[in-house]
Design a protein around this motif. Sequence first.
Motif, PDB file in Angstrom:
ATOM      1  N   GLY A 130      -7.757  -2.969   8.329  1.00  0.00           N
ATOM      2  CA  GLY A 130      -8.067  -1.584   8.625  1.00  0.00           C
ATOM      3  C   GLY A 130      -9.056  -0.937   7.686  1.00  0.00           C
ATOM      4  O   GLY A 130      -9.073   0.297   7.548  1.00  0.00           O
ATOM      5  N   ALA A 131      -9.925  -1.725   7.051  1.00  0.00           N
ATOM      6  CA  ALA A 131     -10.932  -1.183   6.133  1.00  0.00           C
ATOM      7  C   ALA A 131     -12.205  -0.868   6.914  1.00  0.00           C
ATOM      8  O   ALA A 131     -12.514  -1.510   7.928  1.00  0.00           O
ATOM      9  CB  ALA A 131     -11.233  -2.177   5.025  1.00  0.00           C
ATOM     10  N   ARG A 133     -18.375 -17.543   5.374  1.00  0.00           N
ATOM     11  CA  ARG A 133     -18.712 -16.173   4.970  1.00  0.00           C
ATOM     12  C   ARG A 133     -18.321 -15.149   6.038  1.00  0.00           C
ATOM     13  O   ARG A 133     -18.013 -14.004   5.718  1.00  0.00           O
ATOM     14  CB  ARG A 133     -20.211 -16.066   4.667  1.00  0.00           C
ATOM     15  N   GLU A 134     -18.320 -15.569   7.299  1.00  0.00           N
ATOM     16  CA  GLU A 134     -17.992 -14.646   8.378  1.00  0.00           C
ATOM     17  C   GLU A 134     -16.553 -14.152   8.296  1.00  0.00           C
ATOM     18  O   GLU A 134     -16.215 -13.086   8.840  1.00  0.00           O
ATOM     19  CB  GLU A 134     -18.207 -15.329   9.737  1.00  0.00           C
ATOM     20  N   ALA A 135     -15.685 -14.891   7.601  1.00  0.00           N
ATOM     21  CA  ALA A 135     -14.276 -14.489   7.514  1.00  0.00           C
ATOM     22  C   ALA A 135     -14.118 -13.115   6.877  1.00  0.00           C
ATOM     23  O   ALA A 135     -13.148 -12.405   7.154  1.00  0.00           O
ATOM     24  CB  ALA A 135     -13.483 -15.528   6.725  1.00  0.00           C
ATOM     25  N   CYS A 136     -15.069 -12.727   6.030  1.00  0.00           N
ATOM     26  CA  CYS A 136     -14.938 -11.446   5.340  1.00  0.00           C
ATOM     27  C   CYS A 136     -14.941 -10.282   6.325  1.00  0.00           C
ATOM     28  O   CYS A 136     -14.251  -9.270   6.116  1.00  0.00           O
ATOM     29  CB  CYS A 136     -16.045 -11.285   4.298  1.00  0.00           C
ATOM     30  N   PHE A 137     -15.704 -10.391   7.415  1.00  0.00           N
ATOM     31  CA  PHE A 137     -15.759  -9.304   8.382  1.00  0.00           C
ATOM     32  C   PHE A 137     -14.462  -9.194   9.166  1.00  0.00           C
ATOM     33  O   PHE A 137     -14.007  -8.093   9.512  1.00  0.00           O
ATOM     34  CB  PHE A 137     -16.959  -9.499   9.314  1.00  0.00           C
ATOM     35  N   ARG A 138     -13.844 -10.332   9.418  1.00  0.00           N
ATOM     36  CA  ARG A 138     -12.588 -10.311  10.158  1.00  0.00           C
ATOM     37  C   ARG A 138     -11.445  -9.764   9.311  1.00  0.00           C
ATOM     38  O   ARG A 138     -10.559  -9.066   9.824  1.00  0.00           O
ATOM     39  CB  ARG A 138     -12.259 -11.713  10.665  1.00  0.00           C
ATOM     40  N   VAL A 139     -11.454 -10.055   8.006  1.00  0.00           N
ATOM     41  CA  VAL A 139     -10.360  -9.553   7.166  1.00  0.00           C
ATOM     42  C   VAL A 139     -10.444  -8.044   7.020  1.00  0.00           C
ATOM     43  O   VAL A 139      -9.419  -7.351   6.981  1.00  0.00           O
ATOM     44  CB  VAL A 139     -10.359 -10.251   5.787  1.00  0.00           C
ATOM     45  N   ALA A 140     -11.662  -7.502   6.945  1.00  0.00           N
ATOM     46  CA  ALA A 140     -11.800  -6.047   6.867  1.00  0.00           C
ATOM     47  C   ALA A 140     -11.202  -5.389   8.110  1.00  0.00           C
ATOM     48  O   ALA A 140     -10.487  -4.385   8.014  1.00  0.00           O
ATOM     49  CB  ALA A 140     -13.278  -5.674   6.709  1.00  0.00           C
ATOM     50  N   GLU A 141     -11.465  -5.973   9.269  1.00  0.00           N
ATOM     51  CA  GLU A 141     -10.924  -5.435  10.512  1.00  0.00           C
ATOM     52  C   GLU A 141      -9.405  -5.557  10.535  1.00  0.00           C
ATOM     53  O   GLU A 141      -8.695  -4.607  10.924  1.00  0.00           O
ATOM     54  CB  GLU A 141     -11.536  -6.178  11.699  1.00  0.00           C
ATOM     55  N   LEU A 153     -13.171  -2.658   1.359  1.00  0.00           N
ATOM     56  CA  LEU A 153     -11.901  -3.344   1.104  1.00  0.00           C
ATOM     57  C   LEU A 153     -11.863  -3.909  -0.303  1.00  0.00           C
ATOM     58  O   LEU A 153     -10.881  -3.718  -1.033  1.00  0.00           O
ATOM     59  CB  LEU A 153     -11.701  -4.462   2.132  1.00  0.00           C
ATOM     60  N   ARG A 154     -12.943  -4.587  -0.718  1.00  0.00           N
ATOM     61  CA  ARG A 154     -12.948  -5.192  -2.051  1.00  0.00           C
ATOM     62  C   ARG A 154     -12.906  -4.129  -3.145  1.00  0.00           C
ATOM     63  O   ARG A 154     -12.252  -4.317  -4.179  1.00  0.00           O
ATOM     64  CB  ARG A 154     -14.176  -6.082  -2.228  1.00  0.00           C
ATOM     65  N   GLU A 155     -13.590  -3.025  -2.943  1.00  0.00           N
ATOM     66  CA  GLU A 155     -13.504  -1.929  -3.915  1.00  0.00           C
ATOM     67  C   GLU A 155     -12.088  -1.393  -4.006  1.00  0.00           C
ATOM     68  O   GLU A 155     -11.577  -1.120  -5.100  1.00  0.00           O
ATOM     69  CB  GLU A 155     -14.451  -0.790  -3.526  1.00  0.00           C
ATOM     70  N   THR A 162       0.830  -1.206   0.000  1.00  0.00           N
ATOM     71  CA  THR A 162       0.000   0.000   0.000  1.00  0.00           C
ATOM     72  C   THR A 162       0.862   1.254   0.000  1.00  0.00           C
ATOM     73  O   THR A 162       0.596   2.212  -0.742  1.00  0.00           O
ATOM     74  CB  THR A 162      -0.936  -0.008   1.229  1.00  0.00           C
ATOM     75  N   GLU A 163       1.910   1.261   0.814  1.00  0.00           N
ATOM     76  CA  GLU A 163       2.802   2.412   0.880  1.00  0.00           C
ATOM     77  C   GLU A 163       3.605   2.584  -0.404  1.00  0.00           C
ATOM     78  O   GLU A 163       3.960   3.719  -0.767  1.00  0.00           O
ATOM     79  CB  GLU A 163       3.760   2.235   2.057  1.00  0.00           C
TER      80      GLU A 163
END
Length: 506
Positions: free
Chosen positions: A164-165, A153-161, A171-173, A56-57
């Motif tokens: 830092g999204a 499907r719940e994994a998606c919420f943890r990856v956003a956290e 995050l996907r966008e 990202t940097e």
Amino acid sequence: MDRPLPSLRASLDDFLAQLATLQYRHASGLSPDLPVRELYEDSPEISSLEAFAAATEAVPKARAKGDLLGVRRLQLLRDFIATQVEEALAAPAAEAVAQLEARSRLSVDDQTLSLGEALGQLPHEPGRGRRAVLESATGGFLWDNRGRYGERREACFRVAERLGASSYLALREDVSGIELQKLSEAAAETLRRTEDAYRDVLGYVLKKVEPTLRSLPSGNARRHDLQAGSQIPWLSGFFRREDEWPLVIRWLTEWGFHPSAHGRIRIDDEERPGKASRPFTAAVRVPDEVRLVVRKSAGLDALGSLLHEYGHALHHAHVSEQLPLELRRLGDASVTEAFATLFERLLTQEEWLKRYVRLPSATARDASRMAAFQGLTVLRRHCAKLPYELSLYTRGPSPERAEEYADAQRRALFVESHPGFFLFDVDPQLYVTRYLRAWALETRFTTQLTARFNEDWWRNPAAGRWLQGFFGRGGTDDAEALAQEISGMALTLPEAGDRLVALLDR
């Protein structure tokens, strides 16, 4: 991890080779399990939060230097890392689901079937009562085990956290560059523009399956009726199991492609228990080892699936070895799906059907229209899936989403769907967006091929060489960039629907 990006790049190719091998063994019936958790535990650098931050940097620095290729490589790495962080978090649930499905035993009349066997039989079952039992058994099994699928499907919420999204959709966008709201609006417009043509042909197809069948809202047709009709059973005698592989090989050879890409594509056509009912491609090493898993079947749909996967395989096998690792191994999945769909859409070409399937003219006309109907059905199904999945990834996999899923499919397909499929009929990482953009890109490729090489471009070796040039570029360009390059215009999803409607109206 002091140098997270070099560490990731050093292990990327081997990791993807191991992952593809596990997926190949599972899909080919060689292993009932999909042991991905151990792979992720052994490769922590692949899902490294430090690598994501470093990539990202690095993006604005590369952009400031005018290093556009470097920017592209970093963008692909960010998308890849975000995906692998999610997959690592989801690995225990994914393993549990694979074991659940492999060991499933569903009672269907006088048979005991696995989930995969029941799903594979369902579209080919001529008796409506038997299809209803199969649909009820599979949908009931999925509903009873919705907790297992929900954990994935719940994994998606943890990856956003973790990354830092503000949300999973944000995050996907961010990592994909796909504007979700804009694409969702285009999907809604595609549904509106294709509805009348779809419903007209749906009525014809349902009557072919059973004369008394009617679509919703006045009839009682179910998804299994549409699945059976989409097999085009009244033409099955023209698409024999033993003919389909040889005709595809003959076409590729005449077109100038080596069927195995000079040994880079390895064909697995051995019959074995547990093998996936539909063809499958595993890119173990790109371009040198691509596995094409085939379970020979009869029918128009089976031929389309074979052509689709051959498109994937030939694309991977012709990627340039000289490309940087990220461009050779990663990329916008919409691009490879566009090439696969380009091959599959050959079934809408009457002259191709007459030449290679050796169909009489009237039969070729019917088969080409039915192939367009199959394509339109899948397009409408996915146009309805997108807003549903946006809701799923916003609100979570609660039972309330089941009716939301069934209602979206009902309004798109005009048949009743079993709500038990609401978490099963979902691909990770909003892959539905890749399909939708792929179908828009395929429309542009077909238009350009026709303009450059005439209607029978599929038999012109120059057209094959033109395509190979794009194959060789791997992940260098995303779908939007390719659309602009070959047509001078942005991708437009409704255009894909319009083209299929035009094929139906011939």
